[in-house]
Design a protein around this motif. Structure first.
Motif, PDB file in Angstrom:
ATOM      1  N   TYR A  26       0.833  -1.200   0.000  1.00 41.03           N
ATOM      2  CA  TYR A  26       0.000   0.000   0.000  1.00 41.03           C
ATOM      3  C   TYR A  26       0.870   1.253   0.000  1.00 41.03           C
ATOM      4  CZ  TYR A  26      -2.972   3.713   1.850  1.00 41.03           C
ATOM      5  OH  TYR A  26      -3.613   4.902   2.038  1.00 41.03           O
ATOM      6  N   ALA A  27       1.896   1.261   0.836  1.00 42.92           N
ATOM      7  CA  ALA A  27       2.797   2.419   0.908  1.00 42.92           C
ATOM      8  C   ALA A  27       3.503   2.641  -0.430  1.00 42.92           C
ATOM      9  CB  ALA A  27       3.813   2.222   2.028  1.00 42.92           C
ATOM     10  N   VAL A  28       3.923   1.571  -1.056  1.00 47.36           N
ATOM     11  CA  VAL A  28       4.619   1.691  -2.347  1.00 47.36           C
ATOM     12  C   VAL A  28       3.670   2.208  -3.430  1.00 47.36           C
ATOM     13  CG1 VAL A  28       5.772   0.395  -4.202  1.00 47.36           C
ATOM     14  CG2 VAL A  28       6.400   0.007  -1.811  1.00 47.36           C
ATOM     15  N   THR A  29       2.435   1.692  -3.482  1.00 47.77           N
ATOM     16  CA  THR A  29       1.500   2.165  -4.502  1.00 47.77           C
ATOM     17  C   THR A  29       1.137   3.633  -4.263  1.00 47.77           C
ATOM     18  OG1 THR A  29      -0.395   1.248  -3.298  1.00 47.77           O
ATOM     19  CG2 THR A  29       0.529  -0.100  -5.082  1.00 47.77           C
ATOM     20  N   CYS A  30       0.972   4.015  -3.006  1.00 49.29           N
ATOM     21  CA  CYS A  30       0.697   5.427  -2.697  1.00 49.29           C
ATOM     22  C   CYS A  30       1.871   6.306  -3.115  1.00 49.29           C
ATOM     23  CB  CYS A  30       0.410   5.620  -1.207  1.00 49.29           C
ATOM     24  SG  CYS A  30      -1.237   5.093  -0.714  1.00 49.29           S
TER      25      CYS A  30
END
Length: 171
Positions: free
Chosen positions: A93-97
């Motif tokens: 999630y952090a990477v996609t954000c």
């Protein structure tokens, strides 16, 4: 002795190539559906919130699919597996954000196609890392327990004391 379907699926854990193919099929299918869900929800709520909601739901679904099919457990995921899987999903999630924030910084008004390409690319990269974490950590015990033969229980016998010929055999 006949084996049940559950016993058979627990005993036949797939190798790394088959597991990766199943991971791509299950996780990739959920990921593609998630990208459309995020895009749809983002028209009503902020994108980060839409991504968080879809990530939570898709992680639960994907963890179940991976427990049942990808890694050969053939049963529901445990709470421990869900929690560990959620940790790797939080990193994804952090990477996609971060990928979407970088896109917004580089392109003033990116189109939907470019957003999908960036989102799916970031998801694919984190998916490879998630596969390793799920295979080596989250489902490792299940796979080892499912494929390891049950230890044989044998009675313990007292060994006879070794004689001199057994300690130092003649040449």
């Amino acid at each position: 002795m006949a084996t049940t379907r559950k016993q058979h699926s627990e005993q036949s854990a797939p190798g790394p190539v088959a597991a990766f193919a199943r991971f791509v099929g299950c996780g990739g299918g959920v990921g593609v559906a998630s990208s459309f869900a995020v895009a749809g929800l983002a028209s009503w709520i902020p994108w980060a919130l839409a991504n968080a909601l879809v990530t939570a739901v898709s992680t639960l679904l994907a963890t179940e699919l991976h427990a049942r099919f990808t890694f050969g457990a053939g049963r529901h995921a445990t709470w421990r597996q869900h929690v560990q899987s959620a940790g790797s999903a939080a990193a994804a999630y952090a990477v996609t954000c971060l990928a979407m924030v970088v896109l917004q910084q580089l392109v003033a008004t990116p189109g939907a196609v470019l957003e999908q390409v960036v989102y799916l690319s970031a998801s694919a990269l984190t998916g490879i890392a998630r596969f390793a974490v799920l295979r080596l950590v989250v489902f490792a015990r299940s796979r080892t327990q499912a494929t390891a033969p049950a230890p044989a229980v044998r009675p313990v016998r007292a060994a006879a004391p070794a004689g001199p010929a057994e300690l130092c055999p003649a040449a």
